[in-house]
Design an enzyme around this catalytic site. Structure first.
Site, PDB file in Angstrom:
ATOM      1  N   ALA A   1       0.810  -1.220   0.000  1.00  0.00           N
ATOM      2  CA  ALA A   1       0.000   0.000   0.000  1.00  0.00           C
ATOM      3  C   ALA A   1       0.841   1.268   0.000  1.00  0.00           C
ATOM      4  CB  ALA A   1      -0.935  -0.002   1.209  1.00  0.00           C
ATOM      5  N   GLY A   2       2.122   1.121   0.260  1.00  0.00           N
ATOM      6  CA  GLY A   2       2.985   2.308   0.318  1.00  0.00           C
ATOM      7  C   GLY A   2       2.994   3.049  -1.010  1.00  0.00           C
TER       8      GLY A   2
ATOM      9  N   ARG B   1       9.416   8.399  -2.625  1.00  0.00           N
ATOM     10  CA  ARG B   1      10.826   8.659  -2.954  1.00  0.00           C
ATOM     11  C   ARG B   1      11.230   8.142  -4.338  1.00  0.00           C
ATOM     12  NH1 ARG B   1      14.495   6.502   1.503  1.00  0.00           N
ATOM     13  NH2 ARG B   1      12.679   5.544   2.483  1.00  0.00           N
TER      14      ARG B   1
ATOM     15  N   LYS C   1       5.010   2.070  -6.924  1.00  0.00           N
ATOM     16  CA  LYS C   1       6.313   1.482  -6.599  1.00  0.00           C
ATOM     17  C   LYS C   1       6.392   0.001  -6.945  1.00  0.00           C
ATOM     18  CE  LYS C   1       7.871   1.147  -2.227  1.00  0.00           C
ATOM     19  NZ  LYS C   1       8.619   1.525  -1.007  1.00  0.00           N
TER      20      LYS C   1
ATOM     21  N   ASN D   1      14.346  -6.704  12.611  1.00  0.00           N
ATOM     22  CA  ASN D   1      13.152  -7.305  12.027  1.00  0.00           C
ATOM     23  C   ASN D   1      13.121  -7.018  10.530  1.00  0.00           C
ATOM     24  OD1 ASN D   1      10.476  -8.227  11.649  1.00  0.00           O
ATOM     25  ND2 ASN D   1       9.663  -6.159  12.018  1.00  0.00           N
TER      26      ASN D   1
ATOM     27  N   LYS E   1      12.205  -8.857 -41.650  1.00  0.00           N
ATOM     28  CA  LYS E   1      10.947  -8.933 -40.912  1.00  0.00           C
ATOM     29  C   LYS E   1      10.049  -9.980 -41.556  1.00  0.00           C
ATOM     30  CE  LYS E   1       7.208  -7.261 -41.921  1.00  0.00           C
ATOM     31  NZ  LYS E   1       6.025  -6.513 -42.374  1.00  0.00           N
TER      32      LYS E   1
ATOM     33  N   ASN F   1      21.974 -15.165 -53.144  1.00  0.00           N
ATOM     34  CA  ASN F   1      22.860 -14.070 -52.777  1.00  0.00           C
ATOM     35  C   ASN F   1      22.123 -12.758 -52.997  1.00  0.00           C
ATOM     36  OD1 ASN F   1      24.993 -12.099 -52.704  1.00  0.00           O
ATOM     37  ND2 ASN F   1      26.386 -13.859 -52.802  1.00  0.00           N
TER      38      ASN F   1
ATOM     39  N   TYR G   1       5.156  -2.765 -49.203  1.00  0.00           N
ATOM     40  CA  TYR G   1       4.037  -1.975 -48.682  1.00  0.00           C
ATOM     41  C   TYR G   1       3.675  -0.910 -49.706  1.00  0.00           C
ATOM     42  CZ  TYR G   1       1.545   0.828 -45.138  1.00  0.00           C
ATOM     43  OH  TYR G   1       0.611   1.514 -44.408  1.00  0.00           O
TER      44      TYR G   1
ATOM     45  N   SER H   1      23.247  -5.593 -56.698  1.00  0.00           N
ATOM     46  CA  SER H   1      23.118  -4.511 -55.719  1.00  0.00           C
ATOM     47  C   SER H   1      22.053  -3.500 -56.118  1.00  0.00           C
ATOM     48  CB  SER H   1      24.459  -3.789 -55.582  1.00  0.00           C
ATOM     49  OG  SER H   1      25.419  -4.699 -55.100  1.00  0.00           O
TER      50      SER H   1
HETATM   51  C1  UD1 Z   1       8.840  -2.008   9.173  1.00  0.00           C
HETATM   52  C2  UD1 Z   1       8.810  -2.694  10.527  1.00  0.00           C
HETATM   53  C3  UD1 Z   1      10.227  -2.744  11.074  1.00  0.00           C
HETATM   54  C4  UD1 Z   1      11.170  -3.432  10.106  1.00  0.00           C
HETATM   55  C5  UD1 Z   1      11.085  -2.775   8.735  1.00  0.00           C
HETATM   56  C6  UD1 Z   1      11.837  -3.602   7.735  1.00  0.00           C
HETATM   57  C7  UD1 Z   1       6.641  -2.213  11.494  1.00  0.00           C
HETATM   58  C8  UD1 Z   1       5.913  -1.381  12.472  1.00  0.00           C
HETATM   59  N1  UD1 Z   1       7.952  -1.999  11.399  1.00  0.00           N
HETATM   60  O1  UD1 Z   1       9.237  -0.691   9.418  1.00  0.00           O
HETATM   61  O2  UD1 Z   1      10.246  -3.426  12.318  1.00  0.00           O
HETATM   62  O3  UD1 Z   1      12.484  -3.392  10.589  1.00  0.00           O
HETATM   63  O4  UD1 Z   1       9.710  -2.695   8.287  1.00  0.00           O
HETATM   64  O5  UD1 Z   1      11.922  -2.919   6.526  1.00  0.00           O
HETATM   65  O6  UD1 Z   1       6.073  -3.085  10.868  1.00  0.00           O
HETATM   66  N2  UD1 Z   1       2.771  -0.589   4.465  1.00  0.00           N
HETATM   67  C9  UD1 Z   1       1.461  -0.671   4.113  1.00  0.00           C
HETATM   68  N3  UD1 Z   1       0.545   0.055   4.793  1.00  0.00           N
HETATM   69  C10 UD1 Z   1       0.880   0.858   5.840  1.00  0.00           C
HETATM   70  C11 UD1 Z   1       2.242   0.946   6.193  1.00  0.00           C
HETATM   71  C12 UD1 Z   1       3.176   0.199   5.487  1.00  0.00           C
HETATM   72  O7  UD1 Z   1       1.102  -1.379   3.165  1.00  0.00           O
HETATM   73  O8  UD1 Z   1      -0.015   1.480   6.414  1.00  0.00           O
HETATM   74  C13 UD1 Z   1       3.770  -1.369   3.716  1.00  0.00           C
HETATM   75  C14 UD1 Z   1       4.724  -0.470   2.971  1.00  0.00           C
HETATM   76  O9  UD1 Z   1       4.283  -0.275   1.625  1.00  0.00           O
HETATM   77  C15 UD1 Z   1       6.008  -1.246   2.993  1.00  0.00           C
HETATM   78  C16 UD1 Z   1       5.903  -2.073   4.263  1.00  0.00           C
HETATM   79  O10 UD1 Z   1       4.552  -2.095   4.631  1.00  0.00           O
HETATM   80  O11 UD1 Z   1       6.082  -2.161   1.922  1.00  0.00           O
HETATM   81  C17 UD1 Z   1       6.764  -1.559   5.390  1.00  0.00           C
HETATM   82  O12 UD1 Z   1       6.350  -0.261   5.693  1.00  0.00           O
HETATM   83  P1  UD1 Z   1       7.360   0.820   6.186  1.00  0.00           P
HETATM   84  O13 UD1 Z   1       6.616   2.050   6.525  1.00  0.00           O
HETATM   85  O14 UD1 Z   1       8.477   0.922   5.227  1.00  0.00           O
HETATM   86  O15 UD1 Z   1       7.876   0.141   7.545  1.00  0.00           O
HETATM   87  P2  UD1 Z   1       9.087   0.546   8.403  1.00  0.00           P
HETATM   88  O16 UD1 Z   1       8.722   1.744   9.203  1.00  0.00           O
HETATM   89  O17 UD1 Z   1      10.317   0.605   7.585  1.00  0.00           O
END
Ligand code: UD1
Ligand code: CA
Length: 453
Positions: free
Chosen positions: A8-9, A13, A20, A165, A347, A373, A383, A401
């Site tokens: 969903a992000g 950037r 993305k 994590n 082609k 040749n 065409y 040629s």
């Molecule tokens: C998250 C983890 C963190 C971990 C890191 C690894 C949590 C709270 N934290 O942090 O522990 O070390 O990933 O990269 O989970 N996304 C959604 N909806 C939202 C928020 C995020 O779909 O509401 C998706 C984003 O598109 C992305 C992923 O979840 O693909 C991670 O989101 P992001 O905000 O990057 O998490 P971090 O804060 O980096």
């Protein structure tokens, strides 16, 4: 097993109109790589949580095993997984993946599933020299995972922990639903953290297993074009390594790109800066020179493709020679021993054994016999501005040629066409046909001189 992919992000950037997870890595959307790994594990159902650009993503990648859940607004990773909960079957195990973490491998995930068993929570974690930005794994005195703390919420002691994590985890669906219902957003970011389920699981007496990935690159996410490019090189390096392990000679594995599938026979040699798109098959002993682009082609054994050739939708026989600067387009079929030289475009044409077009020609919609040749500058005029027509050239024809073959037209076997001929009617077999203004010389002719000078 069921899979939830967070996608969903917005990817602000990336500074791109393309969502993305549709940005290409090795020619395929990031999300397609994640889906491929999920499917390799035999996922029964895959729920993609989307937000911004969701319809575009869905239109591009929809499939019968996918369900799409919208997350709007985006209130954190825990909230994101919650959107998928209605689509999960109660008894299943759920694997959480990320649409922007494309290199995750099926082998690592299979180990994570094994570690989870039927009732544990399994986390994919890595030790990093520089853990900045990640959630830290906090363990108790006995070394058991106690909880995860996000960087922004961590104390300076907690920030010293190097085990982080990756976000990828496996949990039983029923438990996951319960934990997600209990998490809050009382933290620095005011978000619902997926990571808060770990503390809840510990409180419920659920065992937490941790697994490290086969390769740390598997857990890298893409947030910028620079990271995308870095992952592209890692991905290409692993393809290159696999090909070299199988005996392919790559003059420089760092200057080599596969955007699809490349299958190679024995003793294949590939020079620098070649790009392979779609499905490409190279037979035994094929040599591809520098700076070639091959897309959806099958090259017969012993064939040499010289530098700067662009081959698309083409099949060649054995021991052909193409290029340098050859261009073949879809529908090109070359039999054994055919030579296609520089600045020759082909082609939708079949060219039979041992025929040659070595310089500066256009051959479109033609059937060319054996041992033909084709002289420099020969053009099939296929065409008329509205319709396309075929040209048929029999065996053992010699085309001088600068000849134009105005299709539809046929050249009989063994015919010779004189240089400069514009052929508008069929040429009979075994004869010389020539259409050309007769040459004249004027004795005593003088050049004009400039007036008034
Ligand atoms: C998250 C983890 C963190 C971990 C890191 C690894 C949590 C709270 N934290 O942090 O522990 O070390 O990933 O990269 O989970 N996304 C959604 N909806 C939202 C928020 C995020 O779909 O509401 C998706 C984003 O598109 C992305 C992923 O979840 O693909 C991670 O989101 P992001 O905000 O990057 O998490 P971090 O804060 O980096
Ligand atoms: Ca002419």
């Amino acid at each position: 097993m069921e899979v939830v992919i967070l996608a969903a992000g917005q990817g602000k950037r990336m500074h791109s109109a393309l969502p993305k997870v549709l940005q290409p890595l090795a020619g395929r959307p990031l999300l397609a790589h994640v889906l491929a790994s999920a499917r390799m594990l035999g996922a029964r159902r895959i729920c993609v949580v989307h937000g911004h650009g969701g319809e575009t993503v869905r239109a591009r990648l929809d499939a019968p095993d996918l369900v799409w859940a919208e997350q709007s607004p985006q209130l954190g990773t825990g909230h994101a997984v919650q959107q998928a909960v209605p689509y999960l079957s109660a008894g299943s195990r759920v694997l959480v993946l990320y649409g922007d973490v494309p290199l995750i491998g099926a082998h690592t995930l299979a180990r994570l599933m094994d570690a989870a068993g039927q009732d544990k929570l399994a986390l994919l974690t890595v030790e990093l020299d520089d853990p900045e930005g990640y959630g830290r794994i906090l363990r108790d005195g006995a070394g058991r995972v106690a909880r995860i703390v996000e960087e922004k919420d961590a104390t300076s002691d907690e920030r010293r922990v190097r085990e982080v994590n990756t976000g990828i985890l496996v949990a039983p669906a029923g438990r996951l639903r319960d934990w997600l219902g209990r998490i809050g957003n009382d933290n620095v970011q005011g978000e619902y953290y997926l990571t808060d389920i770990i503390g809840l699981a510990v409180g419920d007496g659920v065992e937490i297993a941790t697994v490290a990935p086969d390769d740390a690159s598997e857990t890298l996410g893409v947030n910028s074009k620079a990271q995308l490019a870095a992952l592209e090189r890692m991905f290409q390096a692993s393809i290159a390594r696999g090909l070299m392990d199988a005996g392919v000679t790559l003059i420089d594995p760092a200057r080599f790109d596969v955007r699809g599938e490349l299958l190679c026979g024995r003793d294949v040699e590939i020079d620098v800066n070649c790009v392979f798109e779609g499905r490409v098959e190279l037979g035994d002993g094929v040599v591809v020179g520098a700076n070639c682009v091959l897309r959806d082609v099958r090259i017969g054994s012993g064939t040499r493709v010289a530098p700067f050739s662009h081959l698309d939708g083409t099949v060649t026989g054995q021991d052909c020679v193409l290029g340098p600067f050859a261009r073949t387009r879809p529908g090109t079929v070359l039999a054994d021993g055919v030579h296609i030289g520089n600045f020759v475009e082909i082609k939708n044409s079949h060219i039979a054994e041992d025929s040659k077009a070595n310089h500066l020609s256009y051959i479109g919609d033609a059937d060319v016999g054996t041992r033909v040749n084709i002289g420099a500058g020969t053009i099939t005029c296929n065409y008329d501005g509205a319709n396309k027509y075929r040209t048929e050239i029999g065996d053992d024809v010699f085309i001088g040629s600068d000849t134009q073959l105005v299709a539809p037209v046929r050249v009989g076997r063994g015919a010779t066409l004189g240089a400069g001929t514009t052929l508008t009617r069929d040429a009979p077999p075994d004869q010389l046909t020539v259409s050309r203004a007769r040459q004249q010389s004027y004795a005593g002719w003088t050049r004009p001189t400039k007036k008034g000078g």
